[in-house]
Design a protein around this motif. Structure first.
Motif, mmCIF file in Angstrom:
data_model
loop_
_atom_site.group_PDB
_atom_site.id
_atom_site.type_symbol
_atom_site.label_atom_id
_atom_site.label_comp_id
_atom_site.label_asym_id
_atom_site.label_seq_id
_atom_site.Cartn_x
_atom_site.Cartn_y
_atom_site.Cartn_z
ATOM 1 N N GLN B 49 48.132 22.112 -37.335
ATOM 2 C CA GLN B 49 48.739 23.211 -38.100
ATOM 3 C C GLN B 49 49.493 22.626 -39.298
ATOM 4 N N PRO B 50 49.578 23.299 -40.398
ATOM 5 C CA PRO B 50 49.040 24.625 -40.687
ATOM 6 C C PRO B 50 47.632 24.592 -41.276
ATOM 7 N N CYS B 53 45.154 26.916 -39.678
ATOM 8 C CA CYS B 53 45.407 28.339 -39.955
ATOM 9 C C CYS B 53 45.042 28.673 -41.405
ATOM 10 N N VAL B 72 56.933 25.302 -43.587
ATOM 11 C CA VAL B 72 55.744 25.069 -42.757
ATOM 12 C C VAL B 72 54.867 23.956 -43.322
ATOM 13 N N CYS B 79 53.110 27.419 -37.711
ATOM 14 C CA CYS B 79 52.755 28.841 -37.703
ATOM 15 C C CYS B 79 53.058 29.462 -36.341
ATOM 16 N N HIS B 132 56.863 34.400 -45.674
ATOM 17 C CA HIS B 132 56.090 33.169 -45.904
ATOM 18 C C HIS B 132 56.589 32.417 -47.137
#
Lengths: 670, 192
Positions: B49-50, B53, B72, B79, B132
């Protein structure tokens, strides 16, 4: 300004000194055997040189990467030699960002097969925020909120999972979350029972105060997981406690408020502010969930969550200085005010849900889910203030009662292995009631009913093409706030094309429109993201992407007084954020690798109220990293990273900065 | 959807994977665990991750490239800290209901308070914040903080703005005075 290279010599010396024991090893592939464990790992150390021109606090806010020696990465993994360790079959220890970087993390794990798993996590993030509001346009100071801080949030956890039998597990968890550091904020010196004249003084004079933070949350839980005959049950029970304390003081004495454009405030100086604010909240934690098959075709799932937050809060404050004695501010007098207030709050939460999946056919499933959540906030507070000889006391009690029913019905069709279609509808009914001293407030109390049909599709006709799409529409019978849309319609489509195994492109498009006719609120989101990835061979690969994300919203606002016109003024907010991304990896010879990755962000658009100039406008934000590393046989990897970034705002240039960073790092595996 | 790999095929195929698609990860020297160990540590995921994703959520990746974002891409968060990728009955597959996901870390923002900000209590954090990433300070949904407040604070549906147009109060950020905007135990106007 050029980066000075002289410190590189000392840096290299430091790196080589640290790595000397590792360099003496002959064979990095062979694990070290210590304590019955075969141990392997790696360590990356390095020195970073940072050179910032322009407004350093903005760089610290966005990056916070300063010069110095760092333990960039450390990992150690151990595997027990067969039968040689009674306590663990394996362990791992990983760490990163030690030595001053803004994000530090560490994780320790250990496990014994079929007996236990232990995970200990720690991470911390440093936050730095310092908005340079002294250079805003229009000659206005204090336009931003002056809430600046330098704080650190630390998150730690210990999780132990014990496998009692194949079907039964016990878990013990401890979580701790803290935030500490310096906080600079502003306070208007209002108090309970203040007069209208004092109100005009308080509104005109937010004062800058120092308020160091100290917050912590601890949570202890124990759980049980049981599996029997296709049924899984999970239950967790525990206790959580939160405490915070803020002690504020005026930044200087005598001190003028941040409203320095108003000549009236020049005489309204504060001599001293002493302020103590504390809060405690505790709650039991109870969480239950299960899944299981009633029949081979019918699956059930459900859960129940209960929390009950409660605790006291206290505010003690005193301040003295000079304040106006009429609303026009033409006459002033000395004052001394003290405030003492106490409060108590409770909030029980209940969330219960139940769902079923019925597999009617191999290609057709029906899902039905229902959830009811309810929370009740019950609070009361007592206020007391003294201004000179005038004493004011009072109290308040109020309640929030919120209950929400949510029902989902979905059908899933998989007529072929390459096609999946989901279609369904969600219905939400929310009852919000606010009682002030037992009397319902009609503005804050509403029943909101929402219908929300959804459809989505996943289709992969061949390995070359994948399509995902979804569309939904929410319709609210009643909107709770002015920006809660009455209707909200949106959709997304993602197309991935992979003409050859080494290359693929993907495009994501999002459209969403929201309207609330009652207040003439409209918003529109248009978003498109395109990416292309190419991996020619193990030595050459690349990535490129571009996204454009736009938001447009418009609304009408009214003020109660002030220069005309002050009713139905148009608010317009328009953002267009474009992001270019690129990455290239080259390995021209066996031990040498060259990487480049970068982003370029360009934001345009304005936010404005009719008749007023916008305060913020276009912004450019590129950042890139180029790195070269070489693997020396039996010695490790030497990496050089050069990084560049700029932050350029066109209307508020005082925040702008440029930065150059050079990192020399050494990685040694063992 | 195919996020997991039951065997070490991916690890063997590409033992020194370099994450080209996320510039922040290079900028912040996100730790690159040896592939074999990384794979075992991350629930048998094919990619870490990320990056995994972002492979399907390109528009979200772009949001994380904006100046203000949750960390992130830098490796300070995942995530799955907020989302349950296998699905949940919460919106956006969040791990917890509504704002409970946010207040799991931002515990100080969670009430109950004597004076709740109704929009926060009923509509949640995303009424004002874009979680985000954002061009705006504090992940706010609008470039100027006052425009965010003024979108709601006019009749109908909310208290009218009691301040004068073009005055000190309405030309700047509202939280200069309304500093406890998430909720207060002592002031109905969120001043203390």
């Amino acid at each position: 300004m050029k980066i000075r290279l002289r410190p590189i010599h000392s840096c290299l010396f430091a790196v080589l000194t640290v790595c000397a024991p590792a360099l003496a090893q002959d064979d990095a592939e062979k694990p070290l055997v210590v304590g019955g464990f075969e141990n392997q790992g790696s360590i990356t150390t390095g020195y970073r040189f940072t050179d910032v021109t322009g407004y350093r606090p903005e760089f610290d806010q966005l990056f916070g990467l300063n010069s110095g020696f760092r333990l960039l990465d450390f990992s150690l993994f151990g595997k027990a030699q067969d039968g040689q360790n009674r306590f663990a079959d394996g362990y791992s220890l990983t760490m990163s960002g030690l030595g001053g970087d803004p994000y530090t993390s560490a994780q320790l794990t250990a496990h014994k097969n079929r007996l236990y798993d232990l995970r200990v996590n720690f991470r911390q993030s440093h936050y730095y925020f310092n908005q340079n509001d002294g250079t805003l346009p229009n000659g206005s100071d204090g336009l931003t909120n002056n809430h600046n801080w330098a704080t650190v949030r630390k998150l730690g956890s210990v999780n132990l999972l014990i496998h009692a039998t194949n079907n039964l597990r016990f878990s013990f968890n401890y979580d701790r979350n803290t935030r500490d550091g310096m906080n600079w904020t502003t306070r208007s010196l209002d108090y309970f029972g203040s007069s209208a004249t004092w109100g005009s003084f308080a509104r005109a004079n937010p004062y800058y105060v120092l308020a160091p933070l100290s917050e912590n949350t601890s949570r202890v839980t124990g759980g049980i997981d049981y599996t029997h005959g296709g049924w899984n049950f999970h239950y967790r029970l525990g206790y959580q406690r939160f405490e915070d304390a803020i002690n504020g003081l005026n930044a200087s004495s005598p001190e003028r408020s941040i409203n320095i454009d108003d000549p009236t405030t020049a005489a309204e100086l504060v001599n001293g502010i002493s302020w103590t604010d504390s809060r405690k909240l505790s709650t039991p934690v109870s969480e239950f969930s299960y899944t299981g098959h009633i029949t081979p075709k019918l699956e059930a799932r459900g859960g129940y969550i209960f929390y009950r937050y409660s605790g006291p809060a206290a505010l003690d404050m005193s301040f003295d200085g000079i304040a106006r004695t009429n609303t026009g501010g033409t006459a002033d007098a000395l004052y001394a005010v003290s405030v003492s207030s106490r409060a108590n709050v409770t909030e029980p939460n209940h969330v219960i849900d139940q769902g079923f999946t019925y597999k009617a056919r191999e290609w057709w499933s029906l899902l039905l889910d229902y959830r009811y959540s309810r929370f009740v906030v019950d609070s009361n507070a007592q206020f007391r203030s003294v201004n000179g000889l005038v004493v004011a006391t009072g109290d308040t009690s109020n309640q929030w009662l919120v209950g929400t029913h949510t029902a989902d019905f979905t059908m899933v069709f998989t007529p072929t292995s390459s096609l999946l279609v989901r279609t369904g509808v969600r219905y939400v009914k929310s009852d919000v009631e606010f009682l002030d001293a037992g009397i319902a407030d009609p503005t804050l109390s509403k029943r909101i009913k929402t219908v929300w049909p959804v459809a989505s599709v996943y289709y992969q006709p061949s390995k070359m093409l994948t399509i995902r799409a979804d569309v939904d529409q929410t319709t609210n019978g009643t909107s709770y706030t002015r920006i809660t849309p009455h209707t909200d319609v949106g959709g997304r489509i993602v197309v991935r094309v992979r003409p050859i195994d080494k290359f693929y492109i993907e495009d994501t498009a999002v459209v969403r429109n929201s309207t609330l006719i009652d207040t003439d609120y409209h918003s529109a989101v248009r978003s498109n993201a395109f990416t292309a990835t190419y991996e020619y061979n193990s030595r050459v690969s690349g990535f490129a992407g571009f996204s454009c994300d736009s938001l447009f919203s418009s609304d009408l606002v009214s003020f109660l007084r002030g220069p005309v016109p002050f009713t139905n003024l148009a608010i317009r907010d328009q953002n267009v954020d474009r992001v270019w991304q690129v990455g290239v990896r080259l390995a021209p010879v066996r031990r040498l690798e060259i990487n480049f990755s970068g982003n370029y962000v360009r934001a345009t658009g304005v936010g404005e109220i009719a008749g007023e100039a916008p305060l913020y406008g276009p912004m450019s934000f590129p950042y890139a990293t180029g790195s070269v590393h070489y693997d020396f046989p039996r010695m490790g990897r030497l990496a050089l990273e050069v990084q560049r970034t700029y932050y350029i705002e066109q209307i508020v240039p005082g925040n702008n900065f440029g930065a150059k960073l050079l990192t020399i790092a050494w990685t040694r595996s063992f | 959807m195919d996020c997991h790999s039951t065997h070490l095929v991916e690890a063997a195929r590409n033992p020194k994977r370099v994450d080209l698609s996320i510039a922040q990860s290079a900028f912040f020297s996100v730790p690159q665990l040896p592939e074999e160990n990384r794979w075992l540590h991350n629930s048998l995921l094919k990619k870490p991750q990320p990056e995994l994703c972002f492979g399907c959520h390109g528009n979200i990746q772009a949001e994380f490239a904006l100046p203000t974002h949750h960390r992130v891409p830098e490796g300070a968060m995942k995530c799955t800290d907020c989302h349950n990728t296998h699905g949940s009955s919460n919106l956006a597959s969040l791990r917890q209901n509504g704002s409970e996901t946010c207040t799991n870390c931002h515990t100080e923002k969670r009430g109950p308070f004597v004076f709740e900000h109704a929009a926060v209590k009923v509509e949640g954090c995303t009424a004002c914040h874009t979680p985000h990433g954002s061009v705006n300070r504090k992940l706010l949904a609008r470039r100027e903080e006052r425009l965010l407040c003024l979108q709601c604070h006019v009749n109908p549906f909310a208290a009218n703005v009691p301040h004068s147009r073009l005055s000190f109060q309405t030309r700047g950020d509202c939280t200069r005075c309304h500093a406890t905007i998430h909720g207060s135990n002592f002031d109905a106007n969120f001043v203390q």
